[in-house]
Every structure is written in structure tokens, then in C-alpha cells.
Motif scaffolding. Structure first.
Motif, PDB file in Angstrom:
ATOM      1  N   GLU A 267     -17.927  10.601  -5.073  1.00 20.91           N
ATOM      2  CA  GLU A 267     -17.721  11.944  -5.068  1.00 20.91           C
ATOM      3  C   GLU A 267     -16.721  12.216  -3.998  1.00 20.91           C
ATOM      4  O   GLU A 267     -16.127  13.332  -3.557  1.00 20.91           O
ATOM      5  CB  GLU A 267     -18.851  12.864  -4.951  1.00 20.91           C
ATOM      6  N   THR A 268     -16.352  11.034  -3.125  1.00 25.53           N
ATOM      7  CA  THR A 268     -15.522  11.316  -1.725  1.00 25.53           C
ATOM      8  C   THR A 268     -14.411  10.384  -1.919  1.00 25.53           C
ATOM      9  O   THR A 268     -14.637   9.189  -2.386  1.00 25.53           O
ATOM     10  CB  THR A 268     -16.656  10.995  -0.799  1.00 25.53           C
ATOM     11  N   ASP A 269     -13.306  10.924  -1.570  1.00 29.33           N
ATOM     12  CA  ASP A 269     -11.929  10.006  -1.677  1.00 29.33           C
ATOM     13  C   ASP A 269     -12.179   9.288  -0.354  1.00 29.33           C
ATOM     14  O   ASP A 269     -12.502   9.508   0.800  1.00 29.33           O
ATOM     15  CB  ASP A 269     -10.954  10.891  -1.312  1.00 29.33           C
ATOM     16  N   ILE A 270     -11.858   7.762  -0.302  1.00 31.77           N
ATOM     17  CA  ILE A 270     -11.740   6.957   0.513  1.00 31.77           C
ATOM     18  C   ILE A 270     -10.490   6.368   0.828  1.00 31.77           C
ATOM     19  O   ILE A 270      -9.926   6.103   0.024  1.00 31.77           O
ATOM     20  CB  ILE A 270     -12.785   5.740   0.458  1.00 31.77           C
ATOM     21  N   THR A 271      -9.917   6.415   2.230  1.00 27.57           N
ATOM     22  CA  THR A 271      -8.540   6.160   2.384  1.00 27.57           C
ATOM     23  C   THR A 271      -8.346   5.302   3.574  1.00 27.57           C
ATOM     24  O   THR A 271      -9.287   5.405   4.538  1.00 27.57           O
ATOM     25  CB  THR A 271      -7.589   7.259   2.498  1.00 27.57           C
ATOM     26  N   SER A 272      -7.527   4.619   3.837  1.00 23.97           N
ATOM     27  CA  SER A 272      -7.015   3.992   4.985  1.00 23.97           C
ATOM     28  C   SER A 272      -5.516   3.826   4.901  1.00 23.97           C
ATOM     29  O   SER A 272      -4.825   3.980   4.246  1.00 23.97           O
ATOM     30  CB  SER A 272      -7.510   2.559   5.012  1.00 23.97           C
ATOM     31  N   HIS A 273      -4.966   3.946   6.411  1.00 25.53           N
ATOM     32  CA  HIS A 273      -3.590   4.119   6.591  1.00 25.53           C
ATOM     33  C   HIS A 273      -2.830   2.892   6.086  1.00 25.53           C
ATOM     34  O   HIS A 273      -3.587   1.633   5.992  1.00 25.53           O
ATOM     35  CB  HIS A 273      -3.264   4.424   8.059  1.00 25.53           C
ATOM     36  N   VAL A 274      -1.615   2.893   5.821  1.00 23.58           N
ATOM     37  CA  VAL A 274      -0.731   2.008   5.453  1.00 23.58           C
ATOM     38  C   VAL A 274      -0.066   1.101   6.502  1.00 23.58           C
ATOM     39  O   VAL A 274       0.278   1.632   7.485  1.00 23.58           O
ATOM     40  CB  VAL A 274       0.142   2.239   4.299  1.00 23.58           C
ATOM     41  N   ASP A 275      -0.265  -0.399   6.431  1.00 29.78           N
ATOM     42  CA  ASP A 275       0.335  -1.204   7.247  1.00 29.78           C
ATOM     43  C   ASP A 275       1.822  -1.408   6.569  1.00 29.78           C
ATOM     44  O   ASP A 275       2.029  -2.289   5.849  1.00 29.78           O
ATOM     45  CB  ASP A 275      -0.203  -2.619   7.298  1.00 29.78           C
ATOM     46  N   PHE A 276       2.979  -0.730   7.149  1.00 31.55           N
ATOM     47  CA  PHE A 276       4.263  -0.613   6.698  1.00 31.55           C
ATOM     48  C   PHE A 276       4.639  -2.123   6.805  1.00 31.55           C
ATOM     49  O   PHE A 276       5.725  -2.446   6.111  1.00 31.55           O
ATOM     50  CB  PHE A 276       4.928   0.319   7.197  1.00 31.55           C
ATOM     51  N   THR A 277       4.374  -2.947   7.995  1.00 32.86           N
ATOM     52  CA  THR A 277       4.913  -4.210   7.956  1.00 32.86           C
ATOM     53  C   THR A 277       4.592  -5.040   7.140  1.00 32.86           C
ATOM     54  O   THR A 277       5.175  -5.961   6.560  1.00 32.86           O
ATOM     55  CB  THR A 277       4.409  -4.655   9.458  1.00 32.86           C
ATOM     56  N   LEU A 278       3.384  -4.966   6.677  1.00 37.71           N
ATOM     57  CA  LEU A 278       2.819  -5.636   5.272  1.00 37.71           C
ATOM     58  C   LEU A 278       3.796  -5.414   4.230  1.00 37.71           C
ATOM     59  O   LEU A 278       4.285  -6.280   3.497  1.00 37.71           O
ATOM     60  CB  LEU A 278       1.529  -5.330   5.085  1.00 37.71           C
ATOM     61  N   LEU A 279       4.000  -4.049   3.877  1.00 41.42           N
ATOM     62  CA  LEU A 279       5.086  -3.839   2.771  1.00 41.42           C
ATOM     63  C   LEU A 279       6.497  -4.227   3.041  1.00 41.42           C
ATOM     64  O   LEU A 279       6.909  -4.910   2.164  1.00 41.42           O
ATOM     65  CB  LEU A 279       5.132  -2.263   2.536  1.00 41.42           C
ATOM     66  N   ARG A 280       6.934  -4.469   4.221  1.00 43.75           N
ATOM     67  CA  ARG A 280       8.061  -4.963   4.639  1.00 43.75           C
ATOM     68  C   ARG A 280       8.029  -6.702   4.314  1.00 43.75           C
ATOM     69  O   ARG A 280       8.735  -7.143   3.427  1.00 43.75           O
ATOM     70  CB  ARG A 280       8.501  -4.919   5.947  1.00 43.75           C
ATOM     71  N   GLU A 281       6.915  -7.282   4.642  1.00 44.53           N
ATOM     72  CA  GLU A 281       6.768  -8.670   4.419  1.00 44.53           C
ATOM     73  C   GLU A 281       6.792  -8.961   2.821  1.00 44.53           C
ATOM     74  O   GLU A 281       7.543 -10.143   2.409  1.00 44.53           O
ATOM     75  CB  GLU A 281       5.590  -9.117   5.137  1.00 44.53           C
ATOM     76  N   LEU A 282       5.896  -8.029   2.086  1.00 40.63           N
ATOM     77  CA  LEU A 282       5.829  -8.393   0.687  1.00 40.63           C
ATOM     78  C   LEU A 282       7.025  -7.905  -0.022  1.00 40.63           C
ATOM     79  O   LEU A 282       7.294  -8.891  -0.985  1.00 40.63           O
ATOM     80  CB  LEU A 282       4.568  -7.440   0.192  1.00 40.63           C
ATOM     81  N   GLY A 283       7.809  -7.229   0.526  1.00 36.67           N
ATOM     82  CA  GLY A 283       9.138  -6.930  -0.193  1.00 36.67           C
ATOM     83  C   GLY A 283      10.040  -8.135  -0.160  1.00 36.67           C
ATOM     84  O   GLY A 283      10.546  -8.599  -0.917  1.00 36.67           O
ATOM     85  N   GLU A 284      10.107  -8.550   1.143  1.00 41.37           N
ATOM     86  CA  GLU A 284      10.916  -9.705   1.335  1.00 41.37           C
ATOM     87  C   GLU A 284      10.468 -11.033   0.622  1.00 41.37           C
ATOM     88  O   GLU A 284      11.316 -11.844   0.040  1.00 41.37           O
ATOM     89  CB  GLU A 284      10.933 -10.038   2.922  1.00 41.37           C
ATOM     90  N   LYS A 285       9.098 -11.140   0.377  1.00 38.36           N
ATOM     91  CA  LYS A 285       8.498 -12.445  -0.134  1.00 38.36           C
ATOM     92  C   LYS A 285       8.952 -12.241  -1.884  1.00 38.36           C
ATOM     93  O   LYS A 285       9.027 -13.083  -2.495  1.00 38.36           O
ATOM     94  CB  LYS A 285       6.960 -12.455  -0.144  1.00 38.36           C
ATOM     95  N   HIS A 286       9.060 -10.908  -2.216  1.00 39.52           N
ATOM     96  CA  HIS A 286       9.033 -10.977  -3.727  1.00 39.52           C
ATOM     97  C   HIS A 286      10.599 -10.422  -4.234  1.00 39.52           C
ATOM     98  O   HIS A 286      10.768  -9.787  -5.289  1.00 39.52           O
ATOM     99  CB  HIS A 286       8.166  -9.964  -4.138  1.00 39.52           C
ATOM    100  N   GLY A 287      11.609 -10.624  -3.264  1.00 37.75           N
ATOM    101  CA  GLY A 287      12.947 -10.324  -3.598  1.00 37.75           C
ATOM    102  C   GLY A 287      13.604  -9.136  -3.368  1.00 37.75           C
ATOM    103  O   GLY A 287      14.678  -8.688  -3.789  1.00 37.75           O
ATOM    104  N   PHE A 288      12.848  -8.255  -2.554  1.00 36.19           N
ATOM    105  CA  PHE A 288      13.430  -6.812  -2.076  1.00 36.19           C
ATOM    106  C   PHE A 288      14.144  -6.881  -0.681  1.00 36.19           C
ATOM    107  O   PHE A 288      13.594  -7.472   0.187  1.00 36.19           O
ATOM    108  CB  PHE A 288      12.318  -5.873  -2.189  1.00 36.19           C
ATOM    109  N   LEU A 289      15.089  -6.266  -0.619  1.00 37.39           N
ATOM    110  CA  LEU A 289      15.817  -5.970   0.745  1.00 37.39           C
ATOM    111  C   LEU A 289      15.192  -4.739   1.330  1.00 37.39           C
ATOM    112  O   LEU A 289      14.918  -3.597   0.571  1.00 37.39           O
ATOM    113  CB  LEU A 289      17.246  -5.518   0.370  1.00 37.39           C
ATOM    114  N   ASN A 290      14.823  -4.718   2.652  1.00 41.86           N
ATOM    115  CA  ASN A 290      14.258  -3.468   3.310  1.00 41.86           C
ATOM    116  C   ASN A 290      15.229  -2.787   3.926  1.00 41.86           C
ATOM    117  O   ASN A 290      16.111  -3.181   4.900  1.00 41.86           O
ATOM    118  CB  ASN A 290      13.354  -4.076   4.526  1.00 41.86           C
ATOM    119  N   LEU A 291      15.707  -1.458   3.408  1.00 33.88           N
ATOM    120  CA  LEU A 291      16.739  -1.010   3.677  1.00 33.88           C
ATOM    121  C   LEU A 291      16.572   0.233   4.770  1.00 33.88           C
ATOM    122  O   LEU A 291      17.472   0.678   5.536  1.00 33.88           O
ATOM    123  CB  LEU A 291      17.140  -0.079   2.483  1.00 33.88           C
TER     124      LEU A 291
END
Length: 366
Positions: A267-291
Motif C-alpha cells: 500500500e506504500t510506494d518504496i523508492t530509492s534515488h538513482v545512481d546516475f553514474t551506474l546509468l552512464r556505465e551501463l550505457g557505455e557497456k551496451h553501446g550508447f553514447l553519454n551526451l
């Protein structure tokens, strides 16, 4: 009841608990049709005013013009809520002479029904799929607003100089007790290794390992295009700062912040903040440029949200307050960040308009 399901699976990791609490197909928070807004538990930018989606439409239009092969251009959104963002993007794009197709990834029928009502005027332009796996190959934009903050996370704690993973034991009477176990997944240590020696006793934080699979599948589906991620979070050096000793885990219930994640499971929303460095790393690992990477306020101002305001709002006091809330620090202007990544066949010659005032992508390489 959810508590009985949790008790049967006990002991379980906090990550498993969070997944069941939010995404159980019958008793999970989202399965109940829980959504942001005045009647929900929290507010997101698309709920504030249509100028948010209209401003994003400007960025999407620029992206459309950059991609030379436009015949199968598609806007894809996950975590679409009531459908406000899709509606506002399509309305503004149509006003500017663009006729985009839109796909929404939505696993819960109760939420899809609400989206269909919101988007009734655009039903010929929109298709729904139940999961990322069912997304067809496409060229265009993948868009999310407050999506990754709801991914289940590993909860970890430092005790007596060692870092442990938090597990929970659940009884059928509703009593939930935490226990600490040795960390088995080496990926957790790969992320926190430079930081945990500086944490004090009792330090708690989160690590999200679920996002990598998402990026892998998205990379397979997107032939060419851009990922626009809008969420609250930090670069990693801020995320795991010694001063942030209670982590970022938060819960929302009836517009109140609840620090106890075991309050009313399902009944309660549970959240945590995003580690944007992780998104940068995953982007590079899977073929995306970080713009580009910048705060929401800067991004919207660069897109000309002030011009959009005069174009489509009635300029009332409420409209003005909504504009301030979207871009000023006391609202969502600095708490939320925008990250844009891309898979391109040709090098981008200049910054996207949204980063013309400020691009802080360097923060994700520290």
C-alpha cells in the motif's frame, strides 16, 4: 494477502521484498492502480502542468530532425503513470505539425485502463505492450520520468567494519524483522569498493542491480535513437558520500514521507534515488553514447519552457506557480536530473538544445 506471501518466502532479501511489495501482480502497490497526482501518494512533473511534456516535445522534435531515417520513428515510454506526459507531448507535437506514434510499456491492466481514458483523443497513435521484451525494434526516443527510482534495490549496512546485505524475516502476523547476511554478489562490491572504507558504523545505502538487464534489452530493441531519463538521484560520489549515512530509501503514503519501508506492504510506494553514474556505465557497456547530464530546471529552461508557457498556458497564478515548481530549486528543478544517451550511426555535431545552457556530464566520470 501480501503479508502471507512474504511470510511463505521468508527469509528474503530486501530487494525481493521491495519487488513483491511494488510489483506483485495482485497485491503489489502498482497492481492496485496506485499512481501519482493529487489523489495519489506523490507528485511527478507531468502531474504539475502540461508545459513539462510540451517542453520535452521540443527536445523530441529536435531528435526527430537529427535522425535521418524517420520512417519508423517511435516514442517509447515506460512508467507512464496516468498518461499525462504522453498526452502533453502528442498535443504539442501535433500543434507544431508532427504526427508521432507512441508506445507505452505497461504491465498492469488497471493502470493501462486509466492511460486509455487519458489518451482517448490519441488512441489511433498509441499502442501498448506488457513488457520491454515485447517491444518491437524501433528508431526514435525511449523516455522515462521517475522510472528507475522504483527498481528494487539491494539494501546494505556497515556493521563492525564490514558491509552486509539486509535480509528480512516475515511472520504471518505481520511482524517483520531485519537480519544481516554476508554479501554474495560481487557486483555490489564493484560499485561500493572506493567508498565503503570511509563509511561510519551503521551506514546504510542501496545498490540497484536490476537496471542492467533493462539496458541490455533496450540496446537490442533500439536500432538508432536516444534515451531520455528524468529522475531524482546523484552522481555516484555523492550517492555514497559518508554524510549520506541513512541512504536514499524513502516511502510515500497519502502524500506523506514514511521512513519505514515495512509500513503497509503493498500500500506504500518504496523508492530509492538513482545512481546516475551506474546509468552512464551501463550505457557505455551496451553501446550508447553519454551526451548530456544536467538538472531538470536547466534542461527545461534551455528548451524554452518560458516560451511554451506563453504558448499553451492561461497564464494564471496557478500556471505561474507550476512553472516555478518545475524549474526552481525549491520544487523539482534541482532534485531531478536529466540524462540523455544515444545510439547513432553518425556523430552528433553539437549539443542537444536541452544542454545548451549547462552540461555536467563530467560529474559522471569522477
Amino acid at each position: 494477502m501480501l503479508i502471507n506471501i512474504l511470510a511463505k518466502k521468508s527469509p528474503l532479501t530486501f530487494e525481493e521484498y521491495m519487488e513483491l511489495s511494488l510489483y506483485h501482480p495482485k497485491y503489489g502497490y502498482y497492481a492496485r492502480g496506485s499512481l501519482p497526482g493529487k489523489k495519489g501518494d506523490y507528485i511527478t512533473s507531468p502531474c504539475v502542468h502540461k508545459i513539462f511534456g510540451a517542453s520535452l516535445a521540443r527536445q523530441i522534435i529536435e531528435i526527430y530532425e537529427i535522425l535521418k531515417d524517420k520512417k519508423d520513428f517511435l516514442i517509447v515510454e515506460a512508467g507512464a503513470g496516468q498518461g499525462f506526459l504522453a498526452r502533453d507531448i502528442l498535443e504539442y507535437s501535433e500543434k507544431k505539425g508532427y504526427n508521432f506514434n507512441y508506445l507505452i510499456i505497461e504491465p498492469f491492466p488497471s493502470i493501462r485502463k486509466i492511460q486509455e481514458e487519458t489518451l482517448n483523443n490519441f488512441k489511433k497513435k498509441i499502442i501498448w505492450v506488457e513488457s520491454l521484451e515485447k517491444l518491437p525494434e524501433f528508431r526514435g526516443v525511449f523516455l522515462s520520468n521517475e522510472l528507475f527510482d522504483s527498481f528494487p534495490v539491494k539494501l546494505i549496512e556497515k556493521k563492525e567494519g564490514k558491509v552486509y546485505e539486509v535480509w528480512i524475516k516475515v511472520k504471518s502476523n505481520g511482524v517483520i524483522r531485519e537480519i544481516l547476511k554476508d554479501i554474495e554478489d560481487k557486483k555490489i562490491f564493484e560499485i561500493i569498493e572506493p567508498y565503503h572504507p570511509f563509511w561510519k558504523e551503521g551506514y546504510r545505502t542501496e545498490v540497484c542491480l536490476r537496471i542492467e538487464k533493462f539496458y541490455k534489452i533496450l540496446s537490442e530493441k533500439m536500432k538508432e535513437g536516444f534515451i531520455i531519463t528524468i529522475d531524482y538521484g546523484f552522481p555516484r560520489q555523492d550517492y555514497y558520500s559518508p554524510e549520506r549515512f541513512r541512504g536514499t530509501l524513502l516511502c510515500y503514503y497519502e502524500h506523506k514521507v514514511i521512513e519505514n519501508p515495512y509500513f503497509k506492504p503493498g500500500e506504500t510506494d518504496i523508492t530509492s534515488h538513482v545512481d546516475f553514474t551506474l546509468l552512464r556505465e551501463l550505457g557505455e557497456k551496451h553501446g550508447f553514447l553519454n551526451l548530456g547530464f544536467t538538472q531538470q530546471g536547466s534542461f527545461l529552461v534551455a528548451l524554452g519552457i518560458n516560451e511554451v508557457f506563453f504558448e499553451i498556458s492561461e497564464r494564471t497564478w496557478k500556471d505561474k506557480e507550476a512553472l516555478k515548481f518545475l524549474i526552481f530549486p525549491e520544487g523539482l528543478g534541482t532534485s531531478h536530473w536529466v540524462l540523455v544517451q544515444a545510439k547513432l550511426k553518425k556523430k552528433l555535431e553539437e549539443n542537444l538544445r536541452g544542454f545548451s545552457l549547462n552540461n555536467r556530464i563530467y560529474l559522471l566520470y569522477k
